[in-house]
Design a protein around this motif. Structure first.
Motif, PDB file in Angstrom:
ATOM      1  N   ARG A  16       0.833  -1.209   0.000  1.00  0.00           N
ATOM      2  CA  ARG A  16       0.000   0.000   0.000  1.00  0.00           C
ATOM      3  C   ARG A  16       0.868   1.260   0.000  1.00  0.00           C
ATOM      4  O   ARG A  16       0.588   2.218  -0.717  1.00  0.00           O
ATOM      5  N   GLN A  20       0.905   4.080  -3.058  1.00  0.00           N
ATOM      6  CA  GLN A  20       0.549   5.466  -2.769  1.00  0.00           C
ATOM      7  C   GLN A  20       1.611   6.466  -3.228  1.00  0.00           C
ATOM      8  O   GLN A  20       1.406   7.674  -3.118  1.00  0.00           O
ATOM      9  N   VAL A  89     -12.027   3.497  -8.531  1.00  0.00           N
ATOM     10  CA  VAL A  89     -11.376   3.909  -7.282  1.00  0.00           C
ATOM     11  C   VAL A  89     -10.220   4.830  -7.667  1.00  0.00           C
ATOM     12  O   VAL A  89      -9.823   4.896  -8.834  1.00  0.00           O
ATOM     13  N   GLU A  93      -4.522   5.444  -4.223  1.00  0.00           N
ATOM     14  CA  GLU A  93      -4.929   5.416  -2.815  1.00  0.00           C
ATOM     15  C   GLU A  93      -4.747   4.053  -2.170  1.00  0.00           C
ATOM     16  O   GLU A  93      -4.828   3.919  -0.958  1.00  0.00           O
ATOM     17  N   GLN A  95      -6.675   1.250  -2.149  1.00  0.00           N
ATOM     18  CA  GLN A  95      -7.869   0.868  -1.410  1.00  0.00           C
ATOM     19  C   GLN A  95      -8.015  -0.642  -1.308  1.00  0.00           C
ATOM     20  O   GLN A  95      -7.636  -1.390  -2.216  1.00  0.00           O
ATOM     21  N   ILE A  97     -10.804  -3.596  -1.030  1.00  0.00           N
ATOM     22  CA  ILE A  97     -12.221  -3.874  -1.248  1.00  0.00           C
ATOM     23  C   ILE A  97     -12.396  -5.379  -1.420  1.00  0.00           C
ATOM     24  O   ILE A  97     -11.821  -5.980  -2.342  1.00  0.00           O
TER      25      ILE A  97
END
Length: 382
Positions: A16, A20, A89, A93, A95, A97
């Motif tokens: 992540r 980013q 999305v 970011e 994300q 899900i």
């Protein structure tokens, strides 16, 4: 919200944090700093290698843990292609899900890089390896690839440092983790032809020299027969016409020149040089004034099945229950540079969404890939 790095044995937080960082080639956006911080926490010595021979400065990272041999290397890239349109999305970011991690670079290949690091962290829980573990990470794989992996390899050679085996974390699996590893790749050749003639009035073709029929004749000669029938490890080579251009807005003018382009994806029965000679010979046989421009972006290569692919395949089967195909399909990768230095195999996450909008990977696949890499480390680095 930027992901925070805590423990490194779980690949999700690092993946992540990398996603980013919008590291669209040639920008690094701090991605390699994030990676270096994680590796230094594990005891790696990190070297930041910069190069700008092809344009903007490119950042690369080489990190090594240990001094002895063998030196087992994980290789990959933190640069990504532009996000494009159609996302549901935000592409940077990272994300989560329904058990999937979304973001540009999740599959290609920041997710695999996070698995590299997590695998090392888990391996170190059992003590230091007998050999060395290294990471070679570039910021120039999706771009021209002239200031990336090849420059780091040159830097290593100048230091007298060698690699003994390498896994590149490209997303090799079409649909399911464990389906496929790459033991080679086809080469890629692009050719541009310009056939010259004499412009004239279409009502008086005998007073002109029309280049279009000669161009069509050349293209027919080049595509008349298959290049080969393939072999045990490679599919047949292919020649694909990519453009035919005259650029003539007038309906009553014979143009002075006609152009065409094509791409050849070739197996190890050919080389860029042998195909160039064939193209030039075919063009010469057709006659007339023709300009031939050839660019070879990568030669074909093969790492014959052996200890590296066998140990990786065993780990894949133990974790996933699947027996991976030993494939040479797909485009080029930086393995084409590494193969000149040591045996190299490619294996990473599922690539079905790479370069697409809503690129994503299954978090469960990242966990499984980390375990596969950990088992390979035990086998090779000790």
């Amino acid at each position: 919200m930027v992901a925070r790095l805590t423990g490194l044995r779980d690949p999700l937080a690092l993946a992540r944090a990398l996603i980013q960082r919008p590291s669209v080639t040639p920008e690094d956006a701090g991605a390699l700093d994030v990676l270096a911080e994680a590796l230094e926490r594990l005891g790696f010595v990190c070297h930041h290698i910069r190069s700008a021979t092809g344009g903007p400065e490119i950042r690369n990272l080489y990190a090594r843990l240990g001094q002895g041999g063998p030196n087992f290397c994980f290789a990959g890239h933190t640069d990504v292609v532009p996000p494009g349109k159609g996302w549901t999305v935000e592409p940077f970011e990272a994300q989560m899900i329904d058990g999937r991690l979304f973001g540009r670079g999740a599959a290609d290949m920041k997710g695999a890089i996070a698995c590299f690091v997590a695998a090392v962290a888990r391996r170190l829980e059992d003590g230091k390896p007998n050999g060395s573990i290294s990471l070679l990470i570039t910021g120039d794989e999706e771009g021209p690839a002239v200031d990336g992996t090849v420059k780091v390899l040159d830097w290593l050679a100048a230091r007298g440092e060698t690699l003994d085996a390498c896994i590149v974390g490209e997303p090799t699996n079409p649909h399911r983790l464990g389906e496929m590893m790459k033991i080679g790749r086809r080469g890629s050749l692009n050719c541009r032809l310009t056939v010259f003639g004499t412009q004239g009035h279409s009502a008086y073709p005998h007073l002109a020299d029309n280049p279009i029929p000669r161009l069509l004749d050349i293209l027919n000669r080049l595509t008349a027969q298959p290049l080969d029938q393939g072999n045990a490890h490679f599919q047949p080579s292919t020649l694909a016409l990519t453009t035919v251009d005259v650029g003539n807005p007038a309906t009553n003018v014979i143009p002075a020149e006609a152009k065409a382009g094509f791409n050849i994806r070739f197996n190890d029965m050919h080389s860029g040089a042998s195909l160039t000679r064939w193209i030039e010979k075919t063009v010469a046989e057709a006659g007339g004034e023709v300009e031939v421009k050839v660019e070879v972006s990568g030669e074909s290569f093969l790492t014959p099945p052996g200890p590296l692919s066998e140990q990786l395949a065993e780990a894949i089967t133990q974790v996933t229950g699947l027996t991976p195909d030993l494939s040479t399909t797909g485009g080029t990768s930086d393995a084409r540079f590494i193969k000149n230095h040591c045996p190299v195999v490619e294996f990473g996450l599922v690539g079905q969404s790479m370069h697409k909008s809503d690129e994503h990977v299954m978090v469960a696949d990242m966990e499984a890939l980390t375990e596969i890499y950990r088992r390979v480390l035990i086998r090779i680095a000790g």
